[in-house]
Design a protein around this motif. Sequence first.
Motif, short mmCIF file in Angstrom:
data_model
loop_
_atom_site.label_atom_id
_atom_site.label_comp_id
_atom_site.label_asym_id
_atom_site.label_seq_id
_atom_site.Cartn_x
_atom_site.Cartn_y
_atom_site.Cartn_z
N ALA A 17 0.81 -1.22 0.00
CA ALA A 17 0.00 0.00 0.00
C ALA A 17 0.85 1.27 0.00
O ALA A 17 0.33 2.35 -0.27
CB ALA A 17 -0.94 0.00 1.21
N MET A 18 2.15 1.15 0.28
CA MET A 18 3.01 2.32 0.18
C MET A 18 3.05 2.84 -1.26
O MET A 18 3.32 4.02 -1.49
CB MET A 18 4.42 2.00 0.66
N GLY A 19 2.79 1.94 -2.22
CA GLY A 19 2.63 2.41 -3.59
C GLY A 19 1.49 3.39 -3.70
O GLY A 19 1.56 4.38 -4.44
N GLY A 20 0.42 3.14 -2.92
CA GLY A 20 -0.70 4.07 -2.88
C GLY A 20 -0.32 5.40 -2.24
O GLY A 20 -0.76 6.46 -2.67
N LEU A 21 0.48 5.34 -1.17
CA LEU A 21 0.93 6.55 -0.50
C LEU A 21 1.68 7.46 -1.47
O LEU A 21 1.42 8.67 -1.56
CB LEU A 21 1.83 6.20 0.68
N LEU A 22 2.61 6.87 -2.22
CA LEU A 22 3.40 7.65 -3.18
C LEU A 22 2.55 8.09 -4.36
O LEU A 22 2.74 9.18 -4.91
CB LEU A 22 4.59 6.82 -3.64
N PHE A 23 1.62 7.23 -4.75
CA PHE A 23 0.66 7.58 -5.79
C PHE A 23 -0.08 8.86 -5.38
O PHE A 23 -0.15 9.84 -6.14
CB PHE A 23 -0.25 6.37 -5.98
N GLY A 24 -0.62 8.89 -4.15
CA GLY A 24 -1.37 10.06 -3.69
C GLY A 24 -0.51 11.30 -3.59
O GLY A 24 -0.92 12.38 -4.01
N TYR A 25 0.70 11.15 -3.04
CA TYR A 25 1.58 12.31 -2.88
C TYR A 25 2.00 12.86 -4.24
O TYR A 25 1.88 14.07 -4.50
CB TYR A 25 2.82 11.92 -2.07
N VAL A 83 9.96 -2.01 -9.06
CA VAL A 83 10.17 -1.09 -10.18
C VAL A 83 9.44 0.23 -9.94
O VAL A 83 9.99 1.32 -10.18
CB VAL A 83 9.70 -1.74 -11.50
N ALA A 84 8.21 0.16 -9.45
CA ALA A 84 7.45 1.38 -9.16
C ALA A 84 8.17 2.23 -8.12
O ALA A 84 8.24 3.46 -8.24
CB ALA A 84 6.04 1.02 -8.66
N ALA A 85 8.74 1.58 -7.10
CA ALA A 85 9.47 2.31 -6.07
C ALA A 85 10.69 3.03 -6.65
O ALA A 85 10.98 4.18 -6.29
CB ALA A 85 9.90 1.36 -4.96
N LEU A 148 -3.74 9.44 2.56
CA LEU A 148 -2.70 9.93 3.45
C LEU A 148 -1.59 10.60 2.66
O LEU A 148 -1.02 11.62 3.09
CB LEU A 148 -2.14 8.79 4.30
N GLY A 149 -1.27 10.03 1.49
CA GLY A 149 -0.29 10.65 0.62
C GLY A 149 -0.77 12.00 0.11
O GLY A 149 0.01 12.96 0.03
N ILE A 150 -2.06 12.08 -0.21
CA ILE A 150 -2.64 13.35 -0.64
C ILE A 150 -2.55 14.38 0.47
O ILE A 150 -2.12 15.52 0.26
CB ILE A 150 -4.11 13.14 -1.07
N LEU A 151 -2.93 13.97 1.69
CA LEU A 151 -2.88 14.90 2.82
C LEU A 151 -1.45 15.31 3.13
O LEU A 151 -1.18 16.50 3.42
CB LEU A 151 -3.51 14.25 4.06
N ALA A 152 -0.52 14.36 3.05
CA ALA A 152 0.88 14.69 3.29
C ALA A 152 1.38 15.73 2.29
O ALA A 152 2.07 16.69 2.65
CB ALA A 152 1.74 13.43 3.20
N ALA A 153 1.01 15.56 1.02
CA ALA A 153 1.41 16.54 0.00
C ALA A 153 0.80 17.91 0.29
O ALA A 153 1.47 18.94 0.15
CB ALA A 153 0.98 16.05 -1.38
N PRO A 188 9.72 8.72 1.60
CA PRO A 188 8.86 7.53 1.54
C PRO A 188 9.16 6.66 0.32
O PRO A 188 8.97 5.44 0.38
CB PRO A 188 7.44 8.11 1.47
N ALA A 189 9.63 7.26 -0.78
CA ALA A 189 9.95 6.46 -1.97
C ALA A 189 11.11 5.52 -1.69
O ALA A 189 11.08 4.33 -2.06
CB ALA A 189 10.27 7.38 -3.14
N ALA A 190 12.14 6.02 -1.03
CA ALA A 190 13.29 5.18 -0.69
C ALA A 190 12.90 4.09 0.30
O ALA A 190 13.37 2.94 0.21
CB ALA A 190 14.42 6.04 -0.13
N LEU A 191 12.01 4.42 1.25
CA LEU A 191 11.54 3.43 2.21
C LEU A 191 10.74 2.33 1.51
O LEU A 191 10.91 1.14 1.81
CB LEU A 191 10.69 4.11 3.29
#
Length: 446
Positions: A17-25, A83-85, A148-153, A188-191
């Motif tokens: 789901a971290m892919g979703g976090l980065l997607f949103g950000y 690859v996405a990361a 959460l990624g959206i809110l973080a951004a 978050p991308a590196a994580l």
Amino acid sequence: MQDYNKGFLYFICAVSAMGGLLFGYDWVVIGGAKPFYELFFGISDSPLLQGVAMSTALVGCLVGAMVAGAAADRYGRKPLLTVAAVLFTVSAIGTGLFNDFTLFNIARFIGGVGIGVASALSPMYIAEVSPAHFRGRMVSLNQMTIVLGILAAQIVNMLLARETAVAEAQAWNIEWGWRWMFWAETVPAALFLLMSFFIPESPVFLNEKKGPPPTPPQGRGVLTDSSAKLYRLSSLWEGKGVGSSFRKLLLLGLVIAVFQQWCGTNVIFNYAQEIFTGAGYDVDSMFIDIVITGIANVLFTFVALYTIEKWGRRTLMLIGAGGLGLIYLTLGTCYFFEVKGVMMVVLVVTAISVYAMTLGPVTWTLLAEIFPNRIRGVAMATCTFALWVGCCTLTFSFPSMNAALGSSGTFWIYSAICLCAFIFLYHRCPETKGKSLEQLEQELCN
């Protein structure tokens, strides 16, 4: 269900789901950076170049979604998440680094490819590793990380954007502020990249590619039977019977995917500046209003985590389509009569809230559930591709529609789309809660 280690299951789903976090950000950060990079690159007076900057990542999404399905079916879900990361990390660094507008857009395109891959793979991976009785909640975790990624951004944008009334601060925003908005994504991308090496491959993929384990036939079910033949997209159009059922499911998936974008909610995130300034707010107040919408987005996605298994997918989709149709009808009317101030913010926040507990998470859950195991990868990628076509056309068309029809006419059109979708979903959307993927395959393909 006793075979599931819940702690490990939550871990691998959270990593995916971290892919979703980065997607949103990555998707939303550009909205806050927009007023500043446009001045830096000198495109403030060029609607065409503004549209290019906003749409480049979306074109990348199309490419990522287009290749994700076939690549996932061939190489597996896990390598594609890695690859996405990598793509997210490269894009986060490059977007803030480049002083050339073309290179800026290339970096945005790379990030868009990462979004396209992650948006197709993350919910599919989670659905394939989760047990039926709380699969909807686990797939909704992906939507939670998106918001959460959206809110973080939104928060990062607000904190980095200094008071525009001060000349020195405005100069810093134009030179450096927008860069740090993009660079903040690197952490978050590196994580995500690091943690992607610690998750296993999807058991569905392993079963399809390597064959089922030597267990009694009665324990295998449809999952084992389907491993005899891997389908590709061409299978959806062949013959009658099962092929016809596949076509109906694909049509349903395509409509759900495109509607999630063309319901209009996402223009609020991408064009918040125009929407809130049109409602009478200045740039500084705009950032606060944007964060308010982000908080509502997160809170009501939490609501979705609890309602999706109780109310069901079909009910929530109907609430979303009907509710947004009525809200946008009201919002368009308010714009028509030039209503300004807090009333407009309330309507926008209500729209975001309804979307967050319905169409936002439920769309990804349904897309991950309705397709048979043997075609899920390519079908999910096809629908995700259609979703990003919808997002790209929505994002690109909004400035022209807003200029030609005004905000009132634009939101009335979105209202009509929502009401048409309500009718379609009422007749065609199945209920999938509490059913295993194998059970759904038996019911929906017969």
